[in-house]
Design an enzyme around this catalytic site. Sequence first.
Site, PDB file in Angstrom:
ATOM      1  N   GLN A  87      -2.718   2.571   9.799  1.00 21.25           N
ATOM      2  CA  GLN A  87      -1.757   2.668   8.939  1.00 21.25           C
ATOM      3  C   GLN A  87      -0.388   3.593  10.520  1.00 21.25           C
ATOM      4  O   GLN A  87       0.824   3.399  10.064  1.00 21.25           O
ATOM      5  CB  GLN A  87      -1.481   3.864   7.795  1.00 21.25           C
ATOM      6  CG  GLN A  87      -2.205   3.278   6.721  1.00 21.25           C
ATOM      7  CD  GLN A  87      -3.202   3.230   6.156  1.00 21.25           C
ATOM      8  OE1 GLN A  87      -4.250   2.846   7.069  1.00 21.25           O
ATOM      9  NE2 GLN A  87      -4.108   2.728   4.989  1.00 21.25           N
ATOM     10  N   ASN A 128      -5.652  12.920   0.219  1.00 25.44           N
ATOM     11  CA  ASN A 128      -4.168  11.915   0.535  1.00 25.44           C
ATOM     12  C   ASN A 128      -5.038  11.348   1.784  1.00 25.44           C
ATOM     13  O   ASN A 128      -6.350  11.236   1.911  1.00 25.44           O
ATOM     14  CB  ASN A 128      -3.572  12.709   1.444  1.00 25.44           C
ATOM     15  CG  ASN A 128      -2.295  12.341   2.075  1.00 25.44           C
ATOM     16  OD1 ASN A 128      -2.220  10.461   1.663  1.00 25.44           O
ATOM     17  ND2 ASN A 128      -1.869  11.848   3.784  1.00 25.44           N
ATOM     18  N   LYS A 129      -4.481   9.772   3.099  1.00 20.78           N
ATOM     19  CA  LYS A 129      -5.607   9.290   3.429  1.00 20.78           C
ATOM     20  C   LYS A 129      -6.588  10.154   4.308  1.00 20.78           C
ATOM     21  O   LYS A 129      -6.525  11.693   4.691  1.00 20.78           O
ATOM     22  CB  LYS A 129      -4.293   8.679   4.977  1.00 20.78           C
ATOM     23  CG  LYS A 129      -5.279   8.448   5.045  1.00 20.78           C
ATOM     24  CD  LYS A 129      -6.137   7.003   5.176  1.00 20.78           C
ATOM     25  CE  LYS A 129      -5.270   6.288   3.953  1.00 20.78           C
ATOM     26  NZ  LYS A 129      -6.233   4.798   2.868  1.00 20.78           N
ATOM     27  N   ASP A 182      -1.787  10.968  -2.817  1.00 24.19           N
ATOM     28  CA  ASP A 182      -2.078  10.026  -3.127  1.00 24.19           C
ATOM     29  C   ASP A 182      -2.030  10.726  -5.184  1.00 24.19           C
ATOM     30  O   ASP A 182      -2.048  10.022  -5.393  1.00 24.19           O
ATOM     31  CB  ASP A 182      -3.580   9.431  -2.513  1.00 24.19           C
ATOM     32  CG  ASP A 182      -2.990   8.502  -2.118  1.00 24.19           C
ATOM     33  OD1 ASP A 182      -2.910   8.651  -0.519  1.00 24.19           O
ATOM     34  OD2 ASP A 182      -2.947   7.386  -2.658  1.00 24.19           O
ATOM     35  N   ARG A 239      -6.605  -0.225  -7.463  1.00 24.95           N
ATOM     36  CA  ARG A 239      -7.297   0.746  -6.890  1.00 24.95           C
ATOM     37  C   ARG A 239      -7.214   1.817  -7.262  1.00 24.95           C
ATOM     38  O   ARG A 239      -6.673   2.391  -8.740  1.00 24.95           O
ATOM     39  CB  ARG A 239      -6.484   1.095  -5.050  1.00 24.95           C
ATOM     40  CG  ARG A 239      -6.438  -0.263  -4.746  1.00 24.95           C
ATOM     41  CD  ARG A 239      -5.048  -0.018  -2.944  1.00 24.95           C
ATOM     42  NE  ARG A 239      -6.152   1.121  -2.040  1.00 24.95           N
ATOM     43  CZ  ARG A 239      -5.068   1.466  -1.618  1.00 24.95           C
ATOM     44  NH1 ARG A 239      -4.283   0.978  -0.410  1.00 24.95           N
ATOM     45  NH2 ARG A 239      -5.564   2.679  -0.610  1.00 24.95           N
ATOM     46  N   ARG A 287       0.927  -1.305   0.322  1.00 35.11           N
ATOM     47  CA  ARG A 287       0.096   0.277   0.124  1.00 35.11           C
ATOM     48  C   ARG A 287       1.204   1.620  -0.209  1.00 35.11           C
ATOM     49  O   ARG A 287       2.202   1.488  -0.026  1.00 35.11           O
ATOM     50  CB  ARG A 287      -1.665  -0.168   1.721  1.00 35.11           C
ATOM     51  CG  ARG A 287      -0.349  -0.387   2.428  1.00 35.11           C
ATOM     52  CD  ARG A 287      -0.290   0.197   3.841  1.00 35.11           C
ATOM     53  NE  ARG A 287      -0.685   1.748   3.693  1.00 35.11           N
ATOM     54  CZ  ARG A 287       0.935   2.285   4.076  1.00 35.11           C
ATOM     55  NH1 ARG A 287       2.207   2.148   4.204  1.00 35.11           N
ATOM     56  NH2 ARG A 287       0.948   3.795   3.652  1.00 35.11           N
ATOM     57  N   GLY A 288       0.182   2.284  -0.455  1.00 32.04           N
ATOM     58  CA  GLY A 288       1.516   3.629   0.017  1.00 32.04           C
ATOM     59  C   GLY A 288       1.230   3.639  -2.144  1.00 32.04           C
ATOM     60  O   GLY A 288       1.806   3.022  -2.526  1.00 32.04           O
ATOM     61  N   ALA A 289       0.800   4.901  -2.260  1.00 31.38           N
ATOM     62  CA  ALA A 289       1.014   5.964  -3.503  1.00 31.38           C
ATOM     63  C   ALA A 289       2.027   5.067  -4.727  1.00 31.38           C
ATOM     64  O   ALA A 289       1.803   4.279  -5.788  1.00 31.38           O
ATOM     65  CB  ALA A 289       0.487   7.618  -3.853  1.00 31.38           C
TER      66      ALA A 289
HETATM   67  O1  MRU Z   1      -4.775   3.169   1.509  1.00 30.39           O
HETATM   68  P1  MRU Z   1      -3.277   3.186   1.656  1.00 30.39           P
HETATM   69  O2  MRU Z   1      -2.581   2.852   2.895  1.00 30.39           O
HETATM   70  O3  MRU Z   1      -2.681   2.832   0.403  1.00 30.39           O
HETATM   71  O4  MRU Z   1      -2.814   5.242   2.015  1.00 30.39           O
HETATM   72  C1  MRU Z   1      -1.520   5.852   1.565  1.00 30.39           C
HETATM   73  C2  MRU Z   1      -1.328   7.407   2.488  1.00 30.39           C
HETATM   74  O5  MRU Z   1      -2.750   7.427   1.514  1.00 30.39           O
HETATM   75  C3  MRU Z   1      -0.270   8.137   2.048  1.00 30.39           C
HETATM   76  O6  MRU Z   1      -0.447   8.536   2.771  1.00 30.39           O
HETATM   77  C4  MRU Z   1      -0.135   7.851   0.733  1.00 30.39           C
HETATM   78  O7  MRU Z   1      -0.306   6.869  -0.809  1.00 30.39           O
HETATM   79  C5  MRU Z   1       1.688   8.258   0.274  1.00 30.39           C
HETATM   80  S1  MRU Z   1       2.769   7.662   0.012  1.00 30.39           S
HETATM   81  C6  MRU Z   1       4.145   8.001   0.235  1.00 30.39           C
END
Ligand code: MRU
Length: 358
Positions: A205, A256-257, A246, A96, A54-56
């Site tokens: 997270q 973002n999250k 993201d 996603r 996970r994470g962009a």
């Molecule tokens: O749902 P996730 O855990 O994939 O969400 C991740 C985030 O929102 C992060 O802040 C974002 O992807 C930046 S990661 C460098």
Amino acid sequence: MRDRLMAAEKVKAIDWRDGTLYLLDQRILPFEQTWRACDSADEVAEAIRTMVVRGAPAIGIAAAYGLVLAVFDRYAQGGDWQMALEEDFDQLVNARPTAVNLFWALNRMRERLYRLKNGEDPRAAMEAEAAAIHLSDREANLTMAQLGVDLIRKHQGNLQTVLTHCNAGALATGGFGTALGVIRAAYIEGMIERVYADETRPWLQGSRLTAWELASESIPVTVTADSAAAHLMKTKGITWVIVGADRITANGDVANKIGTYQLAVAAMHHGVRFMVVAPSSTIDLNLASGDDIPIEERDASELLEVCGRGLGNDIGAFNPVFDVTPADLIDVIVTEKGVVERPDTARLAQLMCRKRLH
Ligand code: MRU
């Protein structure tokens, strides 16, 4: 400084070895460190969907390797393998919806495919392209870390108490991290007193991943409930909120999250500076504003199960996992091409014309 940053890097979540993609399973961190092996595009798409990875930036890198696995399979089958590959491409691209890095990486892989010579074996070229995406993300993070530290130094030289949300660290990227990369580098420079990590409900997270990453490097970290953020800004001398992204649209709005938007509102109210750290692969100039970003909703069970027990069938749940922070609440966006203070359409367009700094 770059060498010192690289030496400090301890956490790694993506590994490509001998034609297999290994992913550190983020669903069970910090309790277990288990690597999942993926040998097909199907398995990679499933790993992205279920948040093994996970994470962009990390899902973009994983998808690129997923397409390499698909090329291995389809090419070995012969026939019109490029046509058959479209099915794998679609599966990966739909894993996603919010982080644009997924589409960016897959499109870059597709462009590489189009540049193959007639009849050329695609395998080595595609593998090299995915590895280049992986490596350049880590390089971008090191550049952003230095830029972020310079910014913090410019605005306030003293020890900082910062707040971060979700996990934008080594786990979420090709290495080192975006927001956590800046925080890590600032700590190495002796500029960080304490990091507050929002637990980041419902997937946690912050408390499971960010706290683990920071604690494993002895960076002082305190976990707080998401709802404590405004109180912290008022009482704990927070100087910066530092987050990842993201997707950033042409006007500078940032997805973002979930929970990032309310942090930005509270930061503005308390005079706390708000920094977004993201590689340019997160910037989507095709979308005019954040209103156009598809916001992922995940399963209601993430909200409706407490201590392993359901709250009851007659209770509904709304579970958007990202939100959009309007550009006018953001002090600065840091990318590997440079920084944009007070982001707007003209400044972001200018930034995207620049070359990478390193
Ligand atoms: O749902 P996730 O855990 O994939 O969400 C991740 C985030 O929102 C992060 O802040 C974002 O992807 C930046 S990661 C460098």
